[in-house]
Design a protein around this motif. Structure first.
Motif, PDB file in Angstrom:
ATOM      1  N   ALA A 142       8.403   0.992   4.518  1.00 31.56           N
ATOM      2  CA  ALA A 142       9.404   1.812   5.207  1.00 31.56           C
ATOM      3  C   ALA A 142       9.204   3.276   4.821  1.00 31.56           C
ATOM      4  CB  ALA A 142      10.809   1.352   4.833  1.00 31.56           C
ATOM      5  N   LEU A 143       8.884   4.101   5.785  1.00 31.17           N
ATOM      6  CA  LEU A 143       8.596   5.513   5.525  1.00 31.17           C
ATOM      7  C   LEU A 143       9.879   6.289   5.226  1.00 31.17           C
ATOM      8  CD1 LEU A 143       5.990   6.116   8.354  1.00 31.17           C
ATOM      9  CD2 LEU A 143       5.529   6.143   5.898  1.00 31.17           C
ATOM     10  N   THR A 148       9.475  10.259   8.981  1.00 36.33           N
ATOM     11  CA  THR A 148       9.894   9.741  10.291  1.00 36.33           C
ATOM     12  C   THR A 148      10.242  10.882  11.243  1.00 36.33           C
ATOM     13  OG1 THR A 148      10.731   7.699   9.288  1.00 36.33           O
ATOM     14  CG2 THR A 148      11.589   8.294  11.467  1.00 36.33           C
ATOM     15  N   GLU A 149      10.873  11.923  10.733  1.00 33.06           N
ATOM     16  CA  GLU A 149      11.229  13.073  11.570  1.00 33.06           C
ATOM     17  C   GLU A 149      10.007  13.799  12.105  1.00 33.06           C
ATOM     18  OE1 GLU A 149      13.629  15.392   8.993  1.00 33.06           O
ATOM     19  OE2 GLU A 149      15.346  14.016   9.053  1.00 33.06           O
ATOM     20  N   THR A 154       8.714   4.631  11.676  1.00 33.16           N
ATOM     21  CA  THR A 154       9.681   4.172  10.681  1.00 33.16           C
ATOM     22  C   THR A 154       9.005   3.319   9.608  1.00 33.16           C
ATOM     23  OG1 THR A 154      10.225   2.244  12.034  1.00 33.16           O
ATOM     24  CG2 THR A 154      11.597   4.215  12.312  1.00 33.16           C
ATOM     25  N   GLU A 155       7.860   2.716   9.945  1.00 34.50           N
ATOM     26  CA  GLU A 155       7.128   1.930   8.974  1.00 34.50           C
ATOM     27  C   GLU A 155       5.652   1.909   9.323  1.00 34.50           C
ATOM     28  OE1 GLU A 155       8.973  -1.912   9.129  1.00 34.50           O
ATOM     29  OE2 GLU A 155       7.853  -2.518  10.922  1.00 34.50           O
ATOM     30  N   VAL A 156       4.824   1.635   8.284  1.00 33.87           N
ATOM     31  CA  VAL A 156       3.376   1.518   8.479  1.00 33.87           C
ATOM     32  C   VAL A 156       2.878   0.360   7.632  1.00 33.87           C
ATOM     33  CG1 VAL A 156       3.011   3.969   9.000  1.00 33.87           C
ATOM     34  CG2 VAL A 156       2.882   3.159   6.619  1.00 33.87           C
ATOM     35  N   ASP A 157       1.640  -0.061   7.898  1.00 30.55           N
ATOM     36  CA  ASP A 157       1.025  -1.108   7.087  1.00 30.55           C
ATOM     37  C   ASP A 157       0.743  -0.574   5.686  1.00 30.55           C
ATOM     38  OD1 ASP A 157       0.984  -3.134   9.000  1.00 30.55           O
ATOM     39  OD2 ASP A 157      -0.860  -2.378   9.900  1.00 30.55           O
ATOM     40  N   PHE A 158       0.970  -1.425   4.703  1.00 32.17           N
ATOM     41  CA  PHE A 158       0.758  -1.081   3.299  1.00 32.17           C
ATOM     42  C   PHE A 158      -0.014  -2.221   2.652  1.00 32.17           C
ATOM     43  CE2 PHE A 158       1.673  -0.860  -1.189  1.00 32.17           C
ATOM     44  CZ  PHE A 158       1.881   0.481  -1.473  1.00 32.17           C
TER      45      PHE A 158
END
Length: 703
Positions: A142-143, A148-149, A154-158
């Motif tokens: 979760a970024l 996000t702005e 809102t999220e990326v692979d980690f």
């Protein structure tokens, strides 16, 4: 048809906690990479924070400021339209990770945490981070809202993923992972990954570079592929010097190599390579068969290509030709590595220069010659119009950026920033005084020659008045205890005088600021404890504290010829002596006689103790096989037992030893507990201060 891509890697002189400065250097490297036509830029490990933050990585502020800097990077107009591999720490599910941030044009593609951490020798990464240890496992991250702005994500692979572009697949491994037995690039190559990036924080050590570069070359010689190695450069606020040497290798052949030692803060290395060369190199039956049994990596797909568009042959694209790897000799490494380390300390501590007690012996001579080498490097960089070095040189000599001074002569520049002193007593010889004076003149240092017998007598007389007993040297009939005490008075007074002169010599010359006191105890003396606690070996920093006496002699022989300094031969010919006892017709103090072992033997003891992990018994067994019949078993046993005895009783000295340039793998330097850098040039924590001021202003407005 060839698929030509231009790739960039770099060496950056990042500084722990210098967030804004680090960001500026990252952007500069990206600008240079794009100017050279690169479509991928790889940077060093933890480049946003600086690698050497140590226990600061336990602070939440580090992670907040890292995201703030990364947000600026994502938005920067010069950082678009290029694939970026940037290093920073990230907290995921309340766990701290050392990560690579993979992005393209204002969008994060995925975050790749480090699988295996460096946790021995100088490294304690597991004190701060957790290794991912889940090969090919990926989950969602979760970024933070600040990202996000900017990106709308809102999220990326980690996790341990790879990037699939329209024309190739790129995978990352980080520093230590290259050195592991089952390195990630092996499985990645079998799964079709063509480009490997390795972002590193690897320090300089004498004779170490060939190990690192050979591993990088072998990584693709066996499996095929394109390997981009990036590294930190410079002193990161501690004992280590990170020695750059960014590298690009294709199928085991080097096509790009940067410098190992340099004063420039940003160095970008690019190469144009053909992806088809990798594919043809891997057309072996065994490669194809083994690839069928290798688990696949999750691919993060990106809608862009690293090679230029178009299917026709473009004669303007020329692939980079292979070249041999360049190595420095150990003598060159000593001339260049500690010199760069000293320059970083001088410019970032904002001191007025250096002060060195110059004894006329080979150790302080070596330190002085390293400063001379630094001055030569500064002059060379200025001659090449390196404006950052010119600016730092002006500040170092007490001028402003508006002044037009440019160092053109190492001797003239040394006279402005380097101060030396011969602190003689009645036990000093004419030869050592003359050597020290001649060396100072040749190097150009501002030299002070003095006798301190009055001060020595005053200290001794205080003891006589208080106790009614007068200690005598051994040659005058005194005991070993008296003899040692009278030597230590001289040694410790030299430390007191060194700091007095370091504080006041700039004032004497009409300048402001203070000087950094340089130490000159070599690694073998530290190992044996052959130095007085809080004597003139106590200093601010010591450029030779990790270098053996044997290597220092070789360095001085090299400098004699390379720097055209015949005076250095007299230092090589002299017998090493502390000159703390009276000289008589039948006695002249000798270091090796005092220690009961030679400097060469000390180096051997040190390597067996540290590198081969020998205790007294196993060391004796090894040396018995190596040293007989030259020495008897009894003689070897005596030497081994004496070594461990003196090592043990003097170990306490290592807890207060001057912070030394790390150059030797058997260094006994003690560095424990509160592992934060001891030099923090950004004393006001400028970025954190701005954040604090913003909160204060917000609170004031509310009121």
């Amino acid at each position: 048809m060839g698929h030509f891509v231009t790739l960039a890697t770099c060496a950056l002189n990042q500084w722990a906690l210098d967030f804004e400065g680090n960001l500026e250097r990252i952007v500069s490297s990206i600008v240079q990479a794009k100017a050279q036509g690169a479509s991928l830029r790889v940077g060093p490990e933890l480049e946003i924070t600086g690698y050497g933050c140590l226990d600061h990585f336990l602070e939440g502020d580090i992670y907040l400021h890292s995201w703030e800097m990364y947000a600026k990077l994502l938005q920067h107009e010069d950082c678009q339209d290029i694939l970026l591999d940037v290093g920073m720490p990230v907290i995921h599910k309340n766990v701290r990770y050392n990560c690579r941030m993979i992005s393209y044009s204002n969008r994060i593609l995925f975050i790749r945490p480090k699988l295996w951490l460096a946790n021995d020798g100088n490294y304690r990464e597991m004190r701060y981070f957790t290794p991912w240890m889940r090969p090919r496992h990926v989950e969602k991250y979760a970024l933070p809202r600040i990202i996000t702005e900017i990106t709308g994500q809102t999220e990326v692979d980690f996790g341990d993923a790879v990037l699939a572009t329209q024309d190739c697949v790129v995978g990352a491994e980080t520093c230590e992972e290259l050195f592991t037995p089952d390195a990630p690039h092996i499985d990645m190559s079998l799964d079709g990954i063509e480009i490997f990036t390795n972002s590193s924080g690897s320090h300089h050590q004498l004779r170490k570079l060939d190990l690192r570069l050979n591993l990088i070359a072998e990584a693709t010689a066996k499996c095929g592929g394109i390997y981009l190695y990036a590294n930190q450069r410079g002193c990161d606020g501690d004992r280590l010097y990170y020695d750059g040497c960014p590298l690009i290798v294709v199928n085991g052949n080097v096509v790009g190599q940067g410098s190992q030692f340099a004063l420039t803060d940003v160095e970008v290395v690019t190469a144009t390579v053909d992806l088809e060369d990798v594919r043809s190199y891997r057309s072996l039956m065994s490669h194809g068969l083994q690839s069928r049994t290798t688990p696949s990596y999750q691919r993060v797909h990106a809608n862009f290509a690293l090679s230029k568009s178009g299917s026709l042959f473009d004669p303007t694209i020329v692939p980079t030709v292979a070249r041999p790897i360049k190595y420095h000799s150990p003598e060159e490494e000593i001339a260049l590595g500690p010199a760069c380390w000293l320059w970083d300390y001088l410019r970032r501590s904002k001191s007025a220069g250096f002060f060195l007690p110059l004894s006329g012996g080979i150790d302080s001579c070596s330190t002085a010659v390293i400063v001379h080498s630094m001055c030569r490097m500064v002059v060379k960089a200025c001659d090449e119009d390196d404006m950052a070095v010119i600016h730092d040189a002006r500040r170092a000599v007490g001028l402003t950026a508006a002044d037009d001074y440019i160092p053109t002569d190492p001797v003239e520049f040394a006279n402005r920033i380097f101060h030396t002193s011969y602190m003689g007593t009645e036990n000093s010889s004419f030869d050592t005084r003359k050597r020290a004076t001649r060396l100072a003149s040749e190097i150009g240092s501002y030299h002070v020659d003095l006798n301190m017998d009055t001060a020595v007598s005053a200290i001794r007389d205080i003891f006589v008045v208080v106790t009614g007993k007068k200690p005598l040297f051994r040659v005058h009939g005194g005991s070993d205890t008296e003899n040692l005490a009278l030597q230590n008075i001289q040694a410790r007074l030299r430390m007191v005088l060194a700091y007095l002169f370091a504080q006041l010599l700039p004032w004497v010359r009409g300048k402001s600021g203070g000087l950094l006191v340089l130490g000159s105890a070599n690694v073998d003396e530290c190992l044996r404890g052959y130095l007085t606690k809080y004597d003139c070996s106590s200093a601010d920093i010591n450029p030779i504290g990790g270098i053996s006496k044997t290597d220092l002699k070789r360095f001085i022989a090299y400098a004699r010829d390379e720097f055209n300094m015949p005076i250095l031969q007299s230092f090589l010919d002299a017998t090493p002596t502390a000159e703390l006892e009276p000289i008589t017709e039948t006695y002249v103090q000798s270091d090796e006689a005092d220690m009961g072992m030679t400097y060469e033997e000390l180096s051997i003891f040190g390597r067996l103790r540290k590198i081969d992990k020998c205790g007294p018994y196993s060391m004796f067994i090894k040396l018995y096989h190596e040293w007989t019949p030259r020495l008897t078993a009894e003689q070897i046993a005596t030497k081994v037992k004496n070594f461990f005895f003196y090592y043990a009783i003097n170990r306490h000295k290592m807890t207060v030893i001057t912070p030394s340039y790390h150059a030797e793998s058997y260094s006994p330097d003690d560095n424990r507990f509160d592992l934060r850098p001891f030099l923090i040039p950004n004393q006001r924590y400028s970025w954190a201060a701005k954040k604090i001021d913003e909160v204060v202003a917000m609170l004031n407005n509310r009121q």
